[in-house]
Write a protein that holds these residues in place. Structure first.
Motif, PDB file in Angstrom:
ATOM      1  N   ARG B   6       0.843  -1.210   0.000  1.00 47.30           N
ATOM      2  CA  ARG B   6       0.000   0.000   0.000  1.00 47.30           C
ATOM      3  C   ARG B   6       0.867   1.246   0.000  1.00 47.30           C
ATOM      4  NH1 ARG B   6      -2.909  -2.636   4.175  1.00 47.30           N
ATOM      5  NH2 ARG B   6      -2.184  -1.028   5.595  1.00 47.30           N
ATOM      6  N   PHE B   7       1.921   1.221   0.827  1.00 46.33           N
ATOM      7  CA  PHE B   7       2.834   2.367   0.869  1.00 46.33           C
ATOM      8  C   PHE B   7       3.326   2.696  -0.529  1.00 46.33           C
ATOM      9  CE2 PHE B   7       4.451   1.670   5.493  1.00 46.33           C
ATOM     10  CZ  PHE B   7       3.246   2.112   5.957  1.00 46.33           C
ATOM     11  N   GLU B   8       3.748   1.655  -1.214  1.00 43.21           N
ATOM     12  CA  GLU B   8       4.321   1.867  -2.539  1.00 43.21           C
ATOM     13  C   GLU B   8       3.285   2.494  -3.480  1.00 43.21           C
ATOM     14  OE1 GLU B   8       5.886  -1.678  -4.309  1.00 43.21           O
ATOM     15  OE2 GLU B   8       6.733  -0.516  -5.962  1.00 43.21           O
ATOM     16  N   HIS B   9       2.089   1.929  -3.432  1.00 40.89           N
ATOM     17  CA  HIS B   9       1.031   2.466  -4.278  1.00 40.89           C
ATOM     18  C   HIS B   9       0.770   3.934  -3.964  1.00 40.89           C
ATOM     19  CE1 HIS B   9      -2.826   2.153  -6.557  1.00 40.89           C
ATOM     20  NE2 HIS B   9      -3.148   3.145  -5.751  1.00 40.89           N
ATOM     21  N   ILE B  10       0.677   4.209  -2.696  1.00 38.89           N
ATOM     22  CA  ILE B  10       0.379   5.586  -2.286  1.00 38.89           C
ATOM     23  C   ILE B  10       1.469   6.539  -2.765  1.00 38.89           C
ATOM     24  CG2 ILE B  10       0.145   7.112  -0.291  1.00 38.89           C
ATOM     25  CD1 ILE B  10      -1.114   4.708   1.203  1.00 38.89           C
ATOM     26  N   LEU B  11       2.711   6.151  -2.547  1.00 42.86           N
ATOM     27  CA  LEU B  11       3.803   7.051  -2.904  1.00 42.86           C
ATOM     28  C   LEU B  11       3.935   7.211  -4.421  1.00 42.86           C
ATOM     29  CD1 LEU B  11       6.461   5.985  -0.265  1.00 42.86           C
ATOM     30  CD2 LEU B  11       5.121   8.087  -0.330  1.00 42.86           C
ATOM     31  N   THR B  12       3.658   6.129  -5.132  1.00 42.72           N
ATOM     32  CA  THR B  12       3.700   6.229  -6.595  1.00 42.72           C
ATOM     33  C   THR B  12       2.640   7.192  -7.087  1.00 42.72           C
ATOM     34  OG1 THR B  12       4.435   3.937  -6.706  1.00 42.72           O
ATOM     35  CG2 THR B  12       3.604   4.921  -8.738  1.00 42.72           C
ATOM     36  N   LYS B  13       1.436   6.974  -6.594  1.00 45.04           N
ATOM     37  CA  LYS B  13       0.342   7.848  -7.011  1.00 45.04           C
ATOM     38  C   LYS B  13       0.634   9.298  -6.623  1.00 45.04           C
ATOM     39  CE  LYS B  13      -4.579   8.430  -7.112  1.00 45.04           C
ATOM     40  NZ  LYS B  13      -5.913   7.976  -6.756  1.00 45.04           N
ATOM     41  N   LEU B  14       1.218   9.442  -5.449  1.00 43.55           N
ATOM     42  CA  LEU B  14       1.529  10.785  -4.974  1.00 43.55           C
ATOM     43  C   LEU B  14       2.505  11.474  -5.917  1.00 43.55           C
ATOM     44  CD1 LEU B  14       1.020  12.651  -2.478  1.00 43.55           C
ATOM     45  CD2 LEU B  14       3.194  11.806  -1.622  1.00 43.55           C
ATOM     46  N   SER B  15       3.505  10.743  -6.353  1.00 41.68           N
ATOM     47  CA  SER B  15       4.518  11.370  -7.193  1.00 41.68           C
ATOM     48  C   SER B  15       3.933  11.755  -8.555  1.00 41.68           C
ATOM     49  CB  SER B  15       5.709  10.427  -7.368  1.00 41.68           C
ATOM     50  OG  SER B  15       5.334   9.308  -8.142  1.00 41.68           O
ATOM     51  N   VAL B  16       2.912  11.027  -8.995  1.00 44.43           N
ATOM     52  CA  VAL B  16       2.280  11.350 -10.270  1.00 44.43           C
ATOM     53  C   VAL B  16       1.293  12.513 -10.109  1.00 44.43           C
ATOM     54  CG1 VAL B  16       0.761  10.488 -12.087  1.00 44.43           C
ATOM     55  CG2 VAL B  16       2.547   9.019 -11.156  1.00 44.43           C
ATOM     56  N   ASN B  17       0.449  12.389  -9.105  1.00 42.49           N
ATOM     57  CA  ASN B  17      -0.674  13.330  -8.982  1.00 42.49           C
ATOM     58  C   ASN B  17      -0.440  14.501  -8.039  1.00 42.49           C
ATOM     59  OD1 ASN B  17      -1.809  11.413 -10.557  1.00 42.49           O
ATOM     60  ND2 ASN B  17      -3.486  10.921  -9.191  1.00 42.49           N
ATOM     61  N   GLN B  18       0.684  14.491  -7.350  1.00 37.46           N
ATOM     62  CA  GLN B  18       0.990  15.568  -6.399  1.00 37.46           C
ATOM     63  C   GLN B  18       0.165  15.493  -5.119  1.00 37.46           C
ATOM     64  OE1 GLN B  18       3.747  16.578  -8.266  1.00 37.46           O
ATOM     65  NE2 GLN B  18       3.246  18.741  -8.059  1.00 37.46           N
ATOM     66  N   GLU B  23     -10.263   8.599   0.295  1.00 35.01           N
ATOM     67  CA  GLU B  23     -11.407   7.933  -0.302  1.00 35.01           C
ATOM     68  C   GLU B  23     -11.005   7.126  -1.540  1.00 35.01           C
ATOM     69  OE1 GLU B  23     -14.426  10.824  -0.931  1.00 35.01           O
ATOM     70  OE2 GLU B  23     -15.899   9.354  -1.640  1.00 35.01           O
ATOM     71  N   GLU B  24     -10.300   7.778  -2.457  1.00 35.68           N
ATOM     72  CA  GLU B  24      -9.855   7.103  -3.670  1.00 35.68           C
ATOM     73  C   GLU B  24      -8.978   5.906  -3.351  1.00 35.68           C
ATOM     74  OE1 GLU B  24      -9.455  11.280  -6.191  1.00 35.68           O
ATOM     75  OE2 GLU B  24      -7.735   9.938  -5.971  1.00 35.68           O
ATOM     76  N   LEU B  25      -8.011   6.148  -2.484  1.00 37.91           N
ATOM     77  CA  LEU B  25      -7.057   5.087  -2.172  1.00 37.91           C
ATOM     78  C   LEU B  25      -7.751   3.886  -1.550  1.00 37.91           C
ATOM     79  CD1 LEU B  25      -4.126   7.253  -0.796  1.00 37.91           C
ATOM     80  CD2 LEU B  25      -4.078   5.860  -2.856  1.00 37.91           C
ATOM     81  N   ALA B  26      -8.742   4.161  -0.719  1.00 40.59           N
ATOM     82  CA  ALA B  26      -9.463   3.066  -0.073  1.00 40.59           C
ATOM     83  C   ALA B  26     -10.105   2.162  -1.115  1.00 40.59           C
ATOM     84  CB  ALA B  26     -10.512   3.629   0.878  1.00 40.59           C
ATOM     85  N   VAL B  27     -10.674   2.773  -2.146  1.00 42.67           N
ATOM     86  CA  VAL B  27     -11.291   1.989  -3.216  1.00 42.67           C
ATOM     87  C   VAL B  27     -10.214   1.248  -4.004  1.00 42.67           C
ATOM     88  CG1 VAL B  27     -12.637   2.129  -5.340  1.00 42.67           C
ATOM     89  CG2 VAL B  27     -13.222   3.580  -3.380  1.00 42.67           C
ATOM     90  N   GLU B  28      -9.182   1.980  -4.402  1.00 42.72           N
ATOM     91  CA  GLU B  28      -8.126   1.386  -5.223  1.00 42.72           C
ATOM     92  C   GLU B  28      -7.457   0.207  -4.549  1.00 42.72           C
ATOM     93  OE1 GLU B  28      -7.004   5.771  -6.994  1.00 42.72           O
ATOM     94  OE2 GLU B  28      -5.418   4.538  -6.114  1.00 42.72           O
ATOM     95  N   LEU B  29      -7.256   0.327  -3.254  1.00 45.07           N
ATOM     96  CA  LEU B  29      -6.506  -0.712  -2.545  1.00 45.07           C
ATOM     97  C   LEU B  29      -7.436  -1.674  -1.815  1.00 45.07           C
ATOM     98  CD1 LEU B  29      -3.680   1.615  -1.227  1.00 45.07           C
ATOM     99  CD2 LEU B  29      -3.438  -0.182  -2.920  1.00 45.07           C
ATOM    100  N   ASN B  30      -8.721  -1.417  -1.905  1.00 53.82           N
ATOM    101  CA  ASN B  30      -9.696  -2.327  -1.335  1.00 53.82           C
ATOM    102  C   ASN B  30      -9.526  -2.539   0.171  1.00 53.82           C
ATOM    103  OD1 ASN B  30     -11.966  -3.962  -1.679  1.00 53.82           O
ATOM    104  ND2 ASN B  30     -10.684  -5.803  -1.715  1.00 53.82           N
ATOM    105  N   VAL B  31      -9.316  -1.454   0.868  1.00 51.92           N
ATOM    106  CA  VAL B  31      -9.304  -1.491   2.340  1.00 51.92           C
ATOM    107  C   VAL B  31     -10.137  -0.321   2.832  1.00 51.92           C
ATOM    108  CG1 VAL B  31      -7.068  -2.626   2.640  1.00 51.92           C
ATOM    109  CG2 VAL B  31      -7.177  -0.154   2.336  1.00 51.92           C
ATOM    110  N   SER B  32     -10.344  -0.275   4.116  1.00 52.51           N
ATOM    111  CA  SER B  32     -11.177   0.809   4.642  1.00 52.51           C
ATOM    112  C   SER B  32     -10.426   2.135   4.618  1.00 52.51           C
ATOM    113  CB  SER B  32     -11.605   0.503   6.069  1.00 52.51           C
ATOM    114  OG  SER B  32     -10.551   0.779   6.939  1.00 52.51           O
TER     115      SER B  32
END
Lengths: 249, 249
Positions: B6-18, B23-32
């Motif tokens: 999850r960390f990796e996903h979050i940081l990757t997305k962060l570097s792309v989208n600033q 809410e979005e991440l919860a859906v994308e990663l399928n956790v609360s």
DNA sequence: CAATATTTTGCAATAATTTGCAAGAAAAAT
DNA sequence: ATTTTTCTTGCAAATTATTGCAAAATATTG
């Protein structure tokens, strides 16, 4: 199927997939999950991977440790820093002396670590500036521009006032027969003071210092509990120390 | 799906989208959303992102470092440094405490000056790294990250062991009636110790500190021999101090 | 080769961590 | 001032880790 075969399998899979899970590996290697768990523990302590919940990951992708590293596996001082972390997180109060390896270790301390560091290393506070939970006690004395440490009677006297769980000793030569040596007497004196007041001592030495004999004798090898180097822990150059009963990481 | 994934996903997305949203991440990663919230909290505490309402953003460019701040307002401090030099070259042993003004003074010391500096200012050695004829004695104690000084009983105790020709006192409020005051008690205590062991004391104060009254009283005005400011020495704002018999530079 | 140490392994009991939920607090929006 | 949204905190269930132990495998020694 020996343990080493499993190590190889694990590391190969890790380099391909960036991560491994206990569960999968147990099936693939036909051993219990506990065994894999123990394997990964060993690999982790040798800095070859980072143990996380459910498995292990490549150190390079662990965002909480060394995110900026370009290479796949840590090397040199970073690798030492890596191996030392588990010991550091166990300790409450730590002596740290001079040397760039010590600085690398400090730089790798997690930002939210709670720790008390007692040091004569004047460069250390700057490195730990963001670590608000880390209490730093600086030891006074004569400042030495080359090593960026304080030394002298005052420094030793102050060191004696504390007892630490752990002493991370840097910047020393280490020889299986002649033990620990320092290049300058003042530095050696401080090392002795730290040694005398700590429950456990870990010497952190880069490979060029292994087998080196300097002018000032600090202590015999048996004063050191653990030796951490940037070599793999089973490297032949460390055999002499292993035979001497020291823990090698 | 481990935490690290999850960390990796979050940081990757962060570097792309600033920026990233719970809410979005919860859906994308399928956790609360709570889990994401906690992840971002951890990443935030490790300085990998900045936690904000509804999510996280990429960390801003480094917050102004101490050195940068020090160089931000150089005019006044350089003027002070200039005025102090003659006194400094007369002295053999000098106490110097914390504050950026003190650093500016140290930076202005001629490279071949012969001097012994006794200080609780941990940033000073770095500034004087090239001054080989300057002996630095560092005072131990509890390190304070904001001021980059050591304070506490240990520091005071050590200060008492020396006698200096000159004490350059920085980082204090000064008022013609209430004298010298410090923002924190620990700092004030050290200032008292220095004061007690020096033949002569010069307070170095930038103009915004003139007339300022802080919480901790260090000494009356008559404990100070000289006041150096970045104002012209005949400025009207200094009249009250001149009338009090202090030397004004 | 047998006898004895040492290490490794899997299991079970216990401990620790993670996770989602819910209630109350705080901050924005209306 | 009130409503809505978002945050924080505590809690319990589920998952995952650790530890101690005994059996099995392996190594060492005479």
């Amino acid at each position: 199927m020996t343990k080493e075969d499993r190590f190889e399998h694990i590391l190969t899979k890790l380099s391909v997939n960036q991560r491994v899970h206990f569960e999968e590996l147990a099936v693939e290697l036909n051993v219990s999950e506990d065994t894999i768990r123990r394997d990964i523990d060993i690999l982790g302590k040798n800095g070859l991977l980072v143990k996380v919940r459910r498995g292990g990951i490549i150190p390079a992708i662990n965002p909480l440790s060394f995110q900026e590293r370009a290479s796949l596996f840590p090397e040199g001082k970073e690798r030492i820093a890596f191996k030392v972390q588990p010991h550091l997180s166990e300790a409450k109060t730590v002596f740290m002396d001079g040397g760039t390896t010590i600085l690398a270790i400090a730089a790798a301390i997690p930002i939210n670590a709670e720790l008390r560091i007692i040091t004569n290393n004047m460069a250390l506070p700057a490195v730990l500036h963001e670590h608000e939970q880390v209490e730093i006690i600086s030891l006074g004395g004569n400042y030495n521009r080359n090593t960026r440490t304080t030394t002298g009677a005052q420094t030793c006297l102050e060191a004696c006032k504390y007892v630490a769980d752990l002493y991370l000793m840097g910047a020393c030569g280490i020889d299986h027969a002649l033990g620990v040596t320092a290049q300058v007497a003042e530095d050696g004196e401080v090392k002795r003071a730290f040694l005398a007041s700590s429950r456990k001592t870990i010497a952190v030495v880069t490979q060029e210092k292994i087998g080196r004999i300097d002018f000032f004798k600090v202590a015999n090898l048996d004063a050191i509990d653990t030796i951490v180097t940037d070599l793999p822990s089973d490297d032949f150059r460390l055999n002499a120390y292993r035979f001497a009963g020291r823990e090698i990481l």
